[in-house]
Motif scaffolding. Structure first.
Motif, PDB file in Angstrom:
ATOM      1  N   LYS A  56      69.983 -25.445 -93.503  1.00 20.68           N
ATOM      2  CA  LYS A  56      69.914 -26.978 -93.390  1.00 20.68           C
ATOM      3  C   LYS A  56      70.418 -27.338 -92.110  1.00 20.68           C
ATOM      4  O   LYS A  56      69.884 -28.186 -91.599  1.00 20.68           O
ATOM      5  CB  LYS A  56      70.534 -27.631 -94.425  1.00 20.68           C
ATOM      6  CG  LYS A  56      69.978 -27.225 -95.791  1.00 20.68           C
ATOM      7  CD  LYS A  56      69.501 -28.446 -96.897  1.00 20.68           C
ATOM      8  CE  LYS A  56      68.523 -28.142 -97.843  1.00 20.68           C
ATOM      9  NZ  LYS A  56      69.016 -27.165 -99.017  1.00 20.68           N
ATOM     10  N   SER A  57      71.787 -26.779 -91.871  1.00 25.38           N
ATOM     11  CA  SER A  57      72.558 -27.678 -90.697  1.00 25.38           C
ATOM     12  C   SER A  57      72.102 -27.008 -89.670  1.00 25.38           C
ATOM     13  O   SER A  57      72.238 -27.736 -88.490  1.00 25.38           O
ATOM     14  CB  SER A  57      73.953 -27.196 -90.925  1.00 25.38           C
ATOM     15  OG  SER A  57      74.186 -25.678 -91.081  1.00 25.38           O
ATOM     16  N   CYS A  58      71.529 -26.055 -89.370  1.00 29.59           N
ATOM     17  CA  CYS A  58      71.066 -25.473 -87.991  1.00 29.59           C
ATOM     18  C   CYS A  58      69.972 -24.451 -88.143  1.00 29.59           C
ATOM     19  O   CYS A  58      70.054 -23.119 -87.955  1.00 29.59           O
ATOM     20  CB  CYS A  58      72.082 -24.899 -87.173  1.00 29.59           C
ATOM     21  SG  CYS A  58      71.698 -24.386 -85.372  1.00 29.59           S
ATOM     22  N   PRO A  59      68.715 -24.828 -88.683  1.00 32.90           N
ATOM     23  CA  PRO A  59      67.769 -23.864 -89.141  1.00 32.90           C
ATOM     24  C   PRO A  59      67.232 -22.809 -87.925  1.00 32.90           C
ATOM     25  O   PRO A  59      66.822 -21.777 -88.161  1.00 32.90           O
ATOM     26  CB  PRO A  59      66.557 -24.631 -89.671  1.00 32.90           C
ATOM     27  CG  PRO A  59      66.881 -26.173 -89.088  1.00 32.90           C
ATOM     28  CD  PRO A  59      68.484 -26.088 -88.906  1.00 32.90           C
ATOM     29  N   LYS A  60      67.481 -23.405 -86.698  1.00 28.61           N
ATOM     30  CA  LYS A  60      67.094 -22.359 -85.482  1.00 28.61           C
ATOM     31  C   LYS A  60      68.269 -21.439 -84.961  1.00 28.61           C
ATOM     32  O   LYS A  60      67.973 -20.859 -84.202  1.00 28.61           O
ATOM     33  CB  LYS A  60      66.434 -23.191 -84.565  1.00 28.61           C
ATOM     34  CG  LYS A  60      64.996 -23.894 -84.651  1.00 28.61           C
ATOM     35  CD  LYS A  60      64.355 -24.723 -83.561  1.00 28.61           C
ATOM     36  CE  LYS A  60      62.972 -25.297 -84.021  1.00 28.61           C
ATOM     37  NZ  LYS A  60      62.684 -26.281 -83.245  1.00 28.61           N
ATOM     38  N   ALA A  61      69.257 -21.644 -85.538  1.00 24.70           N
ATOM     39  CA  ALA A  61      70.379 -20.793 -85.088  1.00 24.70           C
ATOM     40  C   ALA A  61      70.006 -19.510 -84.827  1.00 24.70           C
ATOM     41  O   ALA A  61      70.226 -18.500 -83.903  1.00 24.70           O
ATOM     42  CB  ALA A  61      71.622 -20.813 -85.900  1.00 24.70           C
ATOM     43  N   LEU A  62      69.604 -18.750 -85.847  1.00 29.93           N
ATOM     44  CA  LEU A  62      69.524 -17.208 -85.942  1.00 29.93           C
ATOM     45  C   LEU A  62      68.405 -16.804 -84.905  1.00 29.93           C
ATOM     46  O   LEU A  62      68.572 -16.126 -84.182  1.00 29.93           O
ATOM     47  CB  LEU A  62      69.040 -16.625 -87.371  1.00 29.93           C
ATOM     48  CG  LEU A  62      70.214 -17.085 -88.419  1.00 29.93           C
ATOM     49  CD1 LEU A  62      69.761 -16.202 -89.715  1.00 29.93           C
ATOM     50  CD2 LEU A  62      71.522 -16.518 -87.966  1.00 29.93           C
ATOM     51  N   ASN A  63      67.137 -17.541 -85.005  1.00 31.19           N
ATOM     52  CA  ASN A  63      66.222 -17.076 -83.672  1.00 31.19           C
ATOM     53  C   ASN A  63      66.645 -17.485 -82.339  1.00 31.19           C
ATOM     54  O   ASN A  63      66.526 -16.526 -81.456  1.00 31.19           O
ATOM     55  CB  ASN A  63      64.752 -18.090 -84.028  1.00 31.19           C
ATOM     56  CG  ASN A  63      64.210 -17.611 -85.158  1.00 31.19           C
ATOM     57  OD1 ASN A  63      64.264 -16.658 -85.550  1.00 31.19           O
ATOM     58  ND2 ASN A  63      63.300 -18.358 -85.467  1.00 31.19           N
ATOM     59  N   THR A  64      67.709 -18.349 -82.019  1.00 33.79           N
ATOM     60  CA  THR A  64      68.202 -18.584 -80.975  1.00 33.79           C
ATOM     61  C   THR A  64      69.285 -17.608 -80.527  1.00 33.79           C
ATOM     62  O   THR A  64      69.086 -16.948 -79.375  1.00 33.79           O
ATOM     63  CB  THR A  64      68.959 -19.851 -80.877  1.00 33.79           C
ATOM     64  OG1 THR A  64      68.123 -21.010 -81.326  1.00 33.79           O
ATOM     65  CG2 THR A  64      69.373 -20.165 -79.661  1.00 33.79           C
ATOM     66  N   ILE A  65      69.894 -16.909 -81.386  1.00 31.05           N
ATOM     67  CA  ILE A  65      70.894 -16.013 -81.146  1.00 31.05           C
ATOM     68  C   ILE A  65      70.175 -14.748 -80.841  1.00 31.05           C
ATOM     69  O   ILE A  65      70.433 -14.209 -79.804  1.00 31.05           O
ATOM     70  CB  ILE A  65      72.028 -15.699 -82.312  1.00 31.05           C
ATOM     71  CG1 ILE A  65      72.817 -16.925 -82.478  1.00 31.05           C
ATOM     72  CG2 ILE A  65      72.717 -14.449 -82.061  1.00 31.05           C
ATOM     73  CD1 ILE A  65      73.435 -16.903 -84.025  1.00 31.05           C
ATOM     74  N   ARG A  66      69.161 -14.538 -81.660  1.00 30.54           N
ATOM     75  CA  ARG A  66      68.271 -13.136 -81.376  1.00 30.54           C
ATOM     76  C   ARG A  66      67.667 -13.003 -79.888  1.00 30.54           C
ATOM     77  O   ARG A  66      67.595 -11.985 -79.510  1.00 30.54           O
ATOM     78  CB  ARG A  66      67.368 -13.056 -82.482  1.00 30.54           C
ATOM     79  CG  ARG A  66      66.412 -11.671 -82.343  1.00 30.54           C
ATOM     80  CD  ARG A  66      65.513 -11.519 -83.544  1.00 30.54           C
ATOM     81  NE  ARG A  66      64.415 -12.738 -83.735  1.00 30.54           N
ATOM     82  CZ  ARG A  66      64.284 -13.011 -84.756  1.00 30.54           C
ATOM     83  NH1 ARG A  66      64.401 -12.673 -85.893  1.00 30.54           N
ATOM     84  NH2 ARG A  66      63.249 -14.043 -84.837  1.00 30.54           N
ATOM     85  N   ALA A  67      67.190 -14.370 -79.497  1.00 27.26           N
ATOM     86  CA  ALA A  67      66.503 -14.385 -78.349  1.00 27.26           C
ATOM     87  C   ALA A  67      67.654 -13.932 -77.262  1.00 27.26           C
ATOM     88  O   ALA A  67      67.130 -13.128 -76.287  1.00 27.26           O
ATOM     89  CB  ALA A  67      66.054 -15.738 -77.862  1.00 27.26           C
TER      90      ALA A  67
END
Ligand code: HEM
Ligand SMILES: *[C@@H]1O[C@H](CO)[C@@H](O)[C@H](O)[C@H]1NC(C)=O
Length: 320
Positions: A33-44
């Motif tokens: 909820k707090s940062c739904p795009k965090a994981l995709n961003t790190i992976r990139a």
């Protein structure tokens, strides 16, 4: 219908929420909820870094390990010398060999752009290690999240708790036990030496004076690691001589042939209690991968700072 079990359940849940230990439970959904795009961003960021340099995958896995073994997985290793005179980067086991700091810092910069002050550096490093594994053909796993960052680091604890390449099997088993990891975890996690590099000074004595080594392999390694260690102390050699850039079970096959690079590798297969695990992983790569993933999750659980403990650093290498 009798509703009392539901009431009991509600009370129980409330108690769990209020209890101070509740926060100790990390969860893969922590940032949903707090940062739904965090994981995709790190992976990139990790994919880019590993495509630029394959070895970076190894360096990131090791960095997470060296974080977790010292005060728990709290990003303490990331603090630079400028941030604290106690920087763990200067510990014997890290100085001149721990790497990947700038990649974690870069991932943090990207995450801060989308959700400032939300995602911890300790979590970014845990996710980076998983993404690094995947990027070189290793297993994936659901990274548990919700760690916070330390305000301190400890070079002394790093030197005490990080394993030494000269230790015996018994010492490794007892060091890992202190962190809640068993002998199977030790063997599975050491399997990450299927990728990455080691410097001449870490295996010099083994290739010149240890009889528990394949002679041809020792001669091959001597070519880049001179008898006078000062002539090439930092020269690199692959930890897995067969496939240094991909995550597979060749590491264990090497050990059975007495071609472990470090003494700490070969002790896992040298007539001791872990021989059977090495044999098992050498024959069953998928079992190695599932055990590795499980052990990484277990390692990622070591003493996290949660709830109101610790901070969310703005820059991973420095204190806010
Ligand atoms: C059991 C005790 C262990 C010892 C004594 C040990 C020791 C070492 C040493 C001496 C190096 C080479 C460093 C250099 O020369 O710069 C190394 C590299 C590495 N270690 Fe370990 N290690 C151990 C366990 C682990 C574990 C549990 C992991 C991961 C979960 C791990 C991951 C790595 C990786 C990936 C590299 C290559 C890093 C790179 O290329 O940048 N090691 N280790
Ligand atoms: C040689 O290596 C083996 C396996 O790593 C280890 O058990 C033994 O203690 C080493 N011997 C010496 C003299 O360093």
């Amino acid at each position: 219908m009798n509703s009392s079990p539901n009431i009991t359940f509600a009370l129980f849940s409330l108690l769990l929420l209020l209890s101070p230990t509740y926060g100790a439970h990390l969860s893969p959904k922590f940032y949903d909820k707090s940062c739904p795009k965090a994981l995709n961003t790190i992976r990139a960021t990790i994919k880019t870094a590993v495509s630029r340099e394959r070895r970076m995958a190894a360096s990131l896995v090791r960095l997470h390990f060296h974080d977790c073994f010292v005060q728990g997985c709290d990003a303490s290793i990331l603090l630079s010398e400028q941030a604290t005179p106690n920087s763990e980067r200067n510990a014997l086991q890290n100085r001149g060999s721990a790497r990947g700091f700038e990649v974690v810092d870069a991932a943090k910069v990207e995450v801060e752009k989308i959700c400032p002050g939300v995602v911890s550096c300790a979590d970014i490093l845990a996710v980076a290690a998983r993404d690094a594994s995947v990027a070189v053909g290793g297993p994936s796993w659901a990274v548990k999240l919700g760690r916070r960052d330390s305000k301190t680091a400890s070079r002394a604890l790093a030197e005490r708790d990080l394993p030494l390449f000269t230790s015996s099997l018994k010492e490794h088993i007892s060091n890992f036990a202190k962190k809640g990891l068993n002998a199977r975890d030790l063997v599975a996690l050491s399997g990450s030496h299927t990728i990455g590099q080691a410097q001449c000074f870490t295996f010099h004595d083994r290739i010149y004076s240890n009889s528990t080594i394949d002679p041809g392999f020792a001669r091959k390694r001597q070519q880049q690691c001179p008898r006078n260690v000062n002539d090439g102390a930092s020269n690199l050699a692959p930890l897995d001589l067969v496939t240094p850039n991909s995550f597979d079970n060749n590491y264990f096959k090497n050990l059975i042939q007495k071609k472990g690079l470090l003494q700490s590798d070969q002790v896992l297969f040298n007539g001791g209690s872990t021989d059977n695990i090495v044999v098992e992983y050498s024959k069953n790569p998928s079992k190695f991968k599932t055990d590795f993933a499980a052990a990484m999750i277990k390692m990622g659980d070591i003493s996290p700072l949660t709830g109101s403990k610790g901070i969310i650093r703005k820059i991973c290498s420095s204190l806010n």
